[in-house]
Motif scaffolding. Structure first.
Motif, short mmCIF file in Angstrom:
data_model
loop_
_atom_site.label_atom_id
_atom_site.label_comp_id
_atom_site.label_asym_id
_atom_site.label_seq_id
_atom_site.Cartn_x
_atom_site.Cartn_y
_atom_site.Cartn_z
N SER A 297 0.85 -1.18 0.00
CA SER A 297 0.00 0.00 0.00
C SER A 297 0.89 1.23 0.00
O SER A 297 2.04 1.21 0.46
N GLU A 298 0.33 2.28 -0.52
CA GLU A 298 1.13 3.48 -0.73
C GLU A 298 0.17 4.67 -0.67
O GLU A 298 -0.62 4.88 -1.59
N TYR A 299 0.17 5.36 0.46
CA TYR A 299 -0.69 6.53 0.60
C TYR A 299 0.15 7.79 0.54
O TYR A 299 1.10 7.95 1.30
N ARG A 300 -0.22 8.63 -0.42
CA ARG A 300 0.42 9.95 -0.52
C ARG A 300 -0.68 10.96 -0.21
O ARG A 300 -1.55 11.24 -1.04
N ILE A 301 -0.66 11.45 0.99
CA ILE A 301 -1.79 12.22 1.50
C ILE A 301 -1.42 13.70 1.60
O ILE A 301 -0.35 14.04 2.12
N LYS A 302 -2.30 14.52 1.10
CA LYS A 302 -2.12 15.95 1.35
C LYS A 302 -3.34 16.44 2.12
O LYS A 302 -4.47 16.19 1.73
N ILE A 303 -3.09 17.12 3.21
CA ILE A 303 -4.15 17.66 4.04
C ILE A 303 -4.00 19.17 4.04
O ILE A 303 -2.91 19.68 4.30
N ALA A 304 -5.09 19.86 3.71
CA ALA A 304 -4.97 21.31 3.61
C ALA A 304 -6.22 21.98 4.18
O ALA A 304 -7.31 21.44 4.10
N GLY A 305 -5.99 23.15 4.75
CA GLY A 305 -7.10 23.91 5.31
C GLY A 305 -6.59 25.25 5.77
O GLY A 305 -5.56 25.72 5.29
N PHE A 306 -7.32 25.86 6.69
CA PHE A 306 -6.77 27.09 7.25
C PHE A 306 -6.22 26.81 8.65
O PHE A 306 -6.54 25.79 9.27
N ILE A 367 -7.21 15.69 1.50
CA ILE A 367 -8.20 16.08 2.50
C ILE A 367 -8.23 17.59 2.50
O ILE A 367 -7.28 18.25 2.90
N ALA A 368 -9.31 18.15 1.97
CA ALA A 368 -9.43 19.61 1.84
C ALA A 368 -10.44 20.10 2.85
O ALA A 368 -11.61 19.78 2.77
N LEU A 369 -9.95 20.88 3.80
CA LEU A 369 -10.82 21.32 4.88
C LEU A 369 -11.48 22.67 4.59
O LEU A 369 -12.27 23.14 5.39
N ASN A 370 -11.15 23.26 3.46
CA ASN A 370 -11.90 24.44 3.02
C ASN A 370 -11.83 24.52 1.50
O ASN A 370 -11.07 23.79 0.84
N GLU A 371 -12.61 25.43 0.97
CA GLU A 371 -12.73 25.49 -0.49
C GLU A 371 -11.45 25.94 -1.19
O GLU A 371 -11.05 25.35 -2.20
N PRO A 372 -10.77 26.98 -0.67
CA PRO A 372 -9.53 27.38 -1.34
C PRO A 372 -8.53 26.22 -1.44
O PRO A 372 -7.83 26.08 -2.45
N SER A 373 -8.48 25.39 -0.40
CA SER A 373 -7.55 24.26 -0.43
C SER A 373 -7.95 23.25 -1.50
O SER A 373 -7.10 22.68 -2.19
N TYR A 389 -13.77 16.27 1.36
CA TYR A 389 -13.95 17.72 1.38
C TYR A 389 -14.90 18.11 2.50
O TYR A 389 -15.95 17.50 2.69
N ASN A 390 -14.48 19.12 3.23
CA ASN A 390 -15.26 19.61 4.35
C ASN A 390 -16.33 20.57 3.84
O ASN A 390 -16.09 21.76 3.69
N GLY A 391 -17.51 20.02 3.56
CA GLY A 391 -18.58 20.86 3.02
C GLY A 391 -19.78 19.99 2.69
O GLY A 391 -19.69 18.75 2.73
N ASP A 392 -20.86 20.65 2.38
CA ASP A 392 -22.08 19.89 2.07
C ASP A 392 -22.00 19.23 0.71
O ASP A 392 -22.54 18.15 0.49
N SER A 393 -21.35 19.90 -0.23
CA SER A 393 -21.22 19.31 -1.55
C SER A 393 -19.97 19.85 -2.23
O SER A 393 -19.46 20.93 -1.86
N ILE A 394 -19.48 19.10 -3.21
CA ILE A 394 -18.30 19.53 -3.96
C ILE A 394 -18.72 20.63 -4.93
O ILE A 394 -19.72 20.46 -5.65
N PRO A 395 -18.01 21.75 -4.93
CA PRO A 395 -18.34 22.78 -5.93
C PRO A 395 -18.29 22.16 -7.33
O PRO A 395 -17.38 21.39 -7.64
#
Lengths: 480, 347, 82
Positions: A297-306, A367-373, A389-395
């Motif tokens: 297994s190989e996870y390349r994870i990017k987590i972004a937010g404010f 893992i995008a915790l806000n829209e800009p991310s 994505y942290n939100g009700d729906s994906i833009p």
């Protein structure tokens, strides 16, 4: 019938012959009538009288007294221009039983080393500073010193020192006496025998201050420099008395010897066997069972937010658990000014193989915790990857069909759980449910190690369970 | 031995204390702060001294003092702070005082930024300060090496009586990786040349001044011979799949990590690529590069700078084969894919 | 020199001995001398200095010449003790 006895001769702590000197080893390198020789003599006598020769470390500066170590039969350290207070600080702190004495001129102490002396004095470093002030740069050939007098013609003030161009003569003893740190500060002179003997008493008191462990002491000496002043030695002495002393008044400037208590000695160092505990090194194997054979297994994870969303902690928890699970892991944070406000992100890698680069340029989990991310990184996600994505729906303009994308209102869920701070842990649960990347028990143990406080651990556990449940209800399963 | 997930910077300080470091004098600067903060936390607990100095100038001179006193000691900073320390490092080298200096490199010139770069190679490896001196320079590429190479740096610094520098970029300092601490805790030990304020060391003198030209030349020649010994005995590097490599990548620190990915990408396409990772930057693995120049078709150097170490690679290769360069700077790091494409643009 | 002084004047209070190799002839001791026995020699020493001399004359042993002298070992002061 009386007997003649020697009452004054060369001090014992001065070398009989100056072997370290290249030539003319029977006399100093100082000019006729120079104040340095007198200052050396006074210091040497005081060292003898106090019986501290073996304990003394003398710090020689840059200036005419750069070669003080030619003469003093004590431990010697020669240092860079102006830096004697810094060097002395560390010498004394390294060996508190030693007697550390710096010897600095006015260029060295009051110009280039003004920051170092100020802070050593303010910390009340327990050493003794001898400050020879002849109001000129001697060794470099007569340039203006911070202590040169107004009107003094030097090679760099050929028309005389002016306040407009060069400021005012610097009164070091008064300046340092304004600080709370120093214990004993006195200005003496080398302008005649009376001044000289008074200066000797000041040096003795300064060294006694150090021997008692009270703190910083300094003795300034107004000193003749006949050669650069272009005076004969007798006139130079008179110049000290009649011209320098009125500007730089002689006398004690500060005496806190009665108010200041000796510093407590440091406790003895712990035995070496205590170091792993003190350094918080892991001493026992973690009880996490490690599977010896795992599917690749190989996870390349990017987590972004404010900043403040727990981006970095979420990444760290995944990495901690991955390590416990026997994977190779790395965690790389953004640490720029953006972490103080604005966006924050981290790169996490989990791999059954060796992790080469800790940088995640093509994440298979975002893992995008806000829209800009989300907007910033969506294009970088590898085909087949997962986006949480942290939100009700994906833009709509961010939707990609070659990857799995899941929007969940993590922040709202966290609010329901009682703390917006646990949104990141809800995400963790969702990530684990979506990927099966790590056994839940291993993650729980890592969380118990990283999260401080039972109260937080309890709410984090609920948050993780909720994240798992939310994700499972969406029926998204992803293997990458 | 269990592992600990830990930042490179903190691993470095733990390695230092295990090596017997008992003095740390520093000044805050990003991205080296975790070293300074770890020193502030741990050193007082092990009988050591931590002091936040008023400047990097003071800090390096405090290191000079502690080293004169015979204490294993260090400081840590980043580019702008190392610039300020240049004078002190020259004095340490001239006075033959051992110490360890960590440079967790950020973006320059001037204030630049705090993101990672590898642009301090010139100032650290080539000297930075005045006079004919060198410092031993070790370049860790992972958190484990931050601990292990720092531990080694203290030993080598003592052995050669020289300042040793840990040159790491902001990535290596800031990232967390599992680290295994197998290093044995060393007891502090006073070298016989130290000045500690006792009768037995009273005749000791720490100094870098030699007024007579003949005396100074003799001193410089002695240092020169010491650096030659270091080059002979202490040059370290890692070969990664270079045995049959036609393209040899050269990179240190974070660049070497990215380049390993690139090597794998190329190998997956049957291109024989390999990596030479210098572990010591001074002494530089010139002989190994020259040897590889006999088999490789080209070298490809990657740095987070506009090209600094590449000059040493070219000197080592002596024109035997082309040496290409690709660098990113300002805090940007090239992705493996980006380098991969860049190589094909050159081939 | 010292012996001569003692022979000539048994009841002396003090005496100074100048090391003419070390003295650089700055004259500060001459200026400080309370009994005015010190002067600069008209002769030059081998380094070219007119060094201080007491012309074998005893003094009161006040020691001020020692303290104003910039050379740590150029002057030795003797004083009579009962």
């Amino acid at each position: 019938m009386s007997e003649l006895k020697v009452i004054h001769e060369k001090a014992e702590c001065l070398y009989g012959n100056y072997d370290r000197k290249g030539e003319l080893q029977h006399q100093t390198h100082y000019c006729p009538g120079c104040g340095h020789g007198v200052a050396h003599k006074l210091l040497a006598e005081v060292i003898d009288e106090l019986g501290i020769r073996d304990r003394v470390i003398l710090v020689s500066p840059v200036g005419c007294s750069v070669f003080a170590y030619y003469y003093f039969d004590v431990g010697n350290v020669q240092v860079a221009h102006g830096r004697a207070p810094a060097v002395a600080t560390a010498l004394k702190r390294s060996h508190p039983e030693s007697i550390v004495i710096t010897y600095q001129g006015d260029g060295d102490l009051a110009a280039i080393g003004s920051a170092e002396i100020m802070h050593a004095a303010n910390r009340s470093e327990c050493y003794t500073a001898l400050f020879v002030n002849n109001a000129i740069y001697g060794m470099t050939g007569g340039q203006c010193a911070p202590t040169s007098l107004l009107g003094d013609k030097t090679t760099t003030t050929p028309f005389g020192r002016t306040t407009a161009n060069d400021g005012y003569p610097l009164k070091v003893s008064e300046l340092l006496s304004a600080l709370d740190g120093p214990v004993f500060i006195e200005r003496g002179g080398l302008g005649n025998a009376k001044q000289i003997l008074q200066t000797k008493r000041a040096i003795k008191r300064a060294l006694e201050t150090q021997m008692k462990g009270l703190g910083f002491s300094l003795v300034e000496m107004l000193s003749p420099c006949p050669t650069i002043w272009k005076m004969d030695p007798v006139d130079a002495q008179r110049h000290v008395r009649e011209v320098l002393a009125p500007i730089y008044p002689i006398g004690n400037k500060l005496d806190r010897t009665k108010d200041r208590a000796p510093r407590a000695a440091a406790p003895p160092p712990p035995p070496l066997s205590e170091l792993p505990r003190i350094l918080k090194l892991p001493v026992a194997p973690t009880d996490a069972p490690v599977e010896l054979v795992k599917p690749d297994s190989e996870y390349r994870i990017k987590i972004a937010g404010f900043g403040g969303q727990g981006v970095l902690l979420l990444g760290q928890l995944i990495a901690e658990a991955g390590m416990d699970d026997g994977l190779d892991v790395s965690w790389l944070p953004s640490y720029g000014p953006e972490m103080r406000s604005g966006t924050s992100n981290c790169h996490v890698r989990l791999s059954t193989k060796h992790v080469d680069s800790p940088l995640v340029s093509r994440p298979n989990v975002l893992i995008a915790l806000n829209e800009p991310s989300l907007r910033k990184f969506i294009a970088t996600v590898d085909t087949g990857g997962l986006v949480l994505y942290n939100g009700d729906s994906i833009p709509t303009d961010c939707i990609r069909t070659d990857i799995t994308m899941q929007a969940l209102p993590f922040a709202s869920i966290a609010d329901e759980l009682g703390s917006p701070k646990v949104a990141n842990i809800v995400v963790l649960g969702a990530f684990l449910a979506a990927t099966n990347a790590l056994p839940l028990a291993v993650v729980d143990r890592a969380m118990a190690r990283v999260v401080k406080g039972e109260k937080w651990l309890e709410i984090d556990r609920r948050a993780m369970a909720r994240g798992i449940a939310e994700m499972q209800s969406t029926e998204v399963k992803v293997h990458v | 031995m269990p592992k600990q997930l830990i930042k490179g910077n903190e691993a470095l300080m733990k390695g230092a204390i295990l090596a017997g470091c008992r003095g740390f004098y520093g000044y805050p600067i990003t991205p080296a702060n975790e070293i300074t903060e770890a020193a502030a936390y741990y050193l007082p607990q092990v009988g050591g001294t931590f002091l936040q100095a008023e400047s990097e100038v003071a800090a390096i001179n405090m290191v000079y003092g502690a080293s004169s006193a015979g204490v294993r000691c260090m400081t840590a900073s980043s580019g702008p702070g190392i610039s300020l320390m240049a004078e002190g490092i020259s004095y340490l080298a001239g006075s033959e005082l051992p110490c360890v200096i960590a440079d967790i490199t950020r973006g320059g010139p001037g204030l630049g930024n705090i993101a990672p770069e590898q642009s301090d190679y010139f100032q650290v490896v080539k000297g930075g300060g005045h006079g004919c001196y060198r410092t031993l320079v070790l370049a860790p590429a992972c958190a484990q090496e931050m601990a292990d190479l720092t531990y080694l740096a203290f030993d080598l610094a003592d052995q050669y009586r020289t300042p040793a520098v840990i040159l790491a970029d902001g990535f290596i300092g800031q990232m967390m990786e599992p680290v295994e601490f197998t290093l044995a805790a060393r007891a502090p030990r006073l070298p016989e040349w130290a000045v500690d304020g006792t009768a037995s060391t009273r005749r000791n003198l720490i100094s870098s001044i030699y007024l007579q030209p003949d005396d100074l030349e003799k001193h410089i020649r002695m240092l020169e011979a010491k650096y030659a010994r270091m080059a002979h005995n202490e040059t370290r590097w890692e070969n990664y799949k270079t045995d049959d490599a036609e393209i040899v990548f050269v990179g240190y620190g974070i660049s070497s990590r990215i380049l390993k990915s690139v090597v794998e990408m190329m190998r997956a396409r049957d291109i024989r690529a390999g990596l030479l990772r210098p572990i010591t930057l001074f002494p530089f693995p010139s002989d190994e590069l020259r040897r590889l120049a006999g088999q490789a078709e080209r070298f490809f150097v990657v740095e987070l700078s506009t090209g600094q170490m590449v000059e040493d690679v070219r000197l080592a290769v002596e024109g035997r084969c082309p040496v290409e360069f690709y660098g990113r700077c300002g805090g940007n790091a090239p992705s493996a894919e980006e380098i991969f494409e860049e190589v094909f643009a050159h081939v | 020199m010292f012996a001569t002084a003692i022979e000539e004047e048994i009841d002396i209070k003090g005496y100074v001995e100048i090391n003419t190799d070390e003295c650089k002839g700055c004259g500060l001791c001459v200026e400080a001398c309370t009994t005015k026995v010190l002067s600069l020699s008209p002769c030059l020493n081998r380094y070219g200095y007119h060094t201080a001399t007491n012309s074998d004359k005893p003094c009161n042993g006040c020691g001020l010449c020692f303290y104003v002298c910039p050379e740590p070992g150029a002057i030795k002061v003797f004083k009579a003790v009962n």
